[in-house]
Design a protein around this motif. Sequence first.
Motif, PDB file in Angstrom:
ATOM      1  N   PHE A 118      77.514 -21.083  96.222  1.00  0.00           N
ATOM      2  CA  PHE A 118      78.293 -19.950  96.730  1.00  0.00           C
ATOM      3  C   PHE A 118      77.427 -18.682  96.684  1.00  0.00           C
ATOM      4  N   PRO A 119      76.615 -18.459  97.715  1.00  0.00           N
ATOM      5  CA  PRO A 119      75.753 -17.271  97.742  1.00  0.00           C
ATOM      6  C   PRO A 119      76.545 -15.960  97.767  1.00  0.00           C
ATOM      7  N   ASP A 120      77.767 -15.992  98.308  1.00  0.00           N
ATOM      8  CA  ASP A 120      78.580 -14.772  98.361  1.00  0.00           C
ATOM      9  C   ASP A 120      78.956 -14.350  96.942  1.00  0.00           C
ATOM     10  N   PRO A 121      78.654 -13.117  96.539  1.00  0.00           N
ATOM     11  CA  PRO A 121      78.905 -12.686  95.157  1.00  0.00           C
ATOM     12  C   PRO A 121      80.364 -12.812  94.735  1.00  0.00           C
ATOM     13  N   ALA A 122      81.300 -12.491  95.610  1.00  0.00           N
ATOM     14  CA  ALA A 122      82.717 -12.553  95.249  1.00  0.00           C
ATOM     15  C   ALA A 122      83.136 -13.997  94.961  1.00  0.00           C
ATOM     16  N   ALA A 123      82.706 -14.923  95.833  1.00  0.00           N
ATOM     17  CA  ALA A 123      83.035 -16.333  95.615  1.00  0.00           C
ATOM     18  C   ALA A 123      82.344 -16.867  94.369  1.00  0.00           C
ATOM     19  N   ALA A 124      81.092 -16.432  94.145  1.00  0.00           N
ATOM     20  CA  ALA A 124      80.354 -16.890  92.963  1.00  0.00           C
ATOM     21  C   ALA A 124      81.036 -16.431  91.679  1.00  0.00           C
ATOM     22  N   GLU A 125      81.600 -15.218  91.691  1.00  0.00           N
ATOM     23  CA  GLU A 125      82.301 -14.722  90.507  1.00  0.00           C
ATOM     24  C   GLU A 125      83.505 -15.606  90.180  1.00  0.00           C
ATOM     25  N   VAL A 180      81.256 -12.031  84.032  1.00  0.00           N
ATOM     26  CA  VAL A 180      82.363 -12.088  84.981  1.00  0.00           C
ATOM     27  C   VAL A 180      83.391 -11.034  84.596  1.00  0.00           C
ATOM     28  N   ALA A 181      83.775 -10.212  85.560  1.00  0.00           N
ATOM     29  CA  ALA A 181      84.811  -9.214  85.305  1.00  0.00           C
ATOM     30  C   ALA A 181      86.159  -9.917  85.147  1.00  0.00           C
TER      31      ALA A 181
END
Length: 432
Positions: free
Chosen positions: A369-376, A292-293
């Motif tokens: 949360f398949p969306d990468p931004a939400a998953a992060e 995670v950034a």
Amino acid sequence: MAAAPRRRPTLLGLLPLPERQAVTQALRTETVGGLVLLAAAVIALIWVNSPWGESYERIRDFHFGIPAVGLDLSVGHWTADGLLTIFFLVAGIELKRELVVGELRTPATAALPVVAALSGMAVPAAFYALTAWAGGGSLDGWAVPMATDIAFALAVLAVLSSHLPAALRAFLLTLAVVDDLGGILVIAIFFTSDLNLAALGGAFAGLVVFHLMQRFRVRGWWWYVPLGIAIWALMYNGGVHATVAGVAMGLILRTTRDEGEADSPGERTSHVLHPVSAGVAVPLFALFASGVAVSAGSLGQVFTQPEPLGVVLGLVAGKALGIFAGTYLAVRFTRARLNPDLAWADVFALAVLAGIGFTVALLIGELAFPDPAAAEQIKAAVLVGSLIAAALAAVLIKRRNGVYRRLYDEENVDADHDGIPDIYQRAGTGEH
């Protein structure tokens, strides 16, 4: 005569047999497995936030497999859907053992940890739902804070405690077994998509064959490994998360010994695969799931956005309240009884410790949360929530360990006729 030249050490070469055996044995303990898992997560965080962060993403997203049979996956998905199946296979074996010969074999002994685990899943889910609803966020992540990472939790308990009663670890282990079953059912029921009934039928047929081979005492890994891989592939193509195949096979494996049998098939399988799970499968999953950034802004979002805030509150407050309240109410209003070796302060410390949700929580977060931004954001919330829970639990466990250490020193370990120090039998009497 000239001296024989010294052999140069081989970098990352194969260890000598005694050292390999020592490493393998160490990985069968939760303490070492948890530390390896922690190291993998730390490496992922450092790597993704370093100047070489792009290489992390390239490796994680690199695809390979067999497209013709629907197995063209990224490295990250191979670790989550493939390697993590080994972890769930070992968990399934442990669950089967608890159901057949362990703490869950009778309703009387199973009642307390089952009630504690169920309330420890329901209350965190409610915390998330209320937080997300109040903030206008998505309810999709309700299941993320439900899971406890048993490897991390037992590692923390083992590292911090030297005088705590053994019953505390047994209670945590039984609690986590039920918790794992709940997480597995959530994945199987709520996170399935595009069901392929033909593939699922094939997977079910494979499990029937697996059961018959166990029933008729078929031996030999060369029969089971190809069948297990086929069941896993069919389950994946069937639309159900492939790790469910590992649990199903673990539950089918026999855990009772036949006459003259040194170990049951479940015991032998767990003995072989536990080091692989603890030393390879789970750490690699953590390596590619924990990247995670981290920035001031991303950490701020954990406490300002409803979804990640719900995860943190669920893990830290929901788990502690759910497990402790569930245990207390079960003892208060049913025939269930707390182990006399434990005090309520021990149970509360254990309930806080159960807020360490890592492996399964990260997996459910990716599915929800398949969306990468939400998953992060959800990954960051799982890491932050687990860290807070671990820190709070460390303080409580050290305090309880100090109490038992003091009593141990004062009474000079006067053992009773069972060889158990009296201080542990007084644990629930309120004397400390």
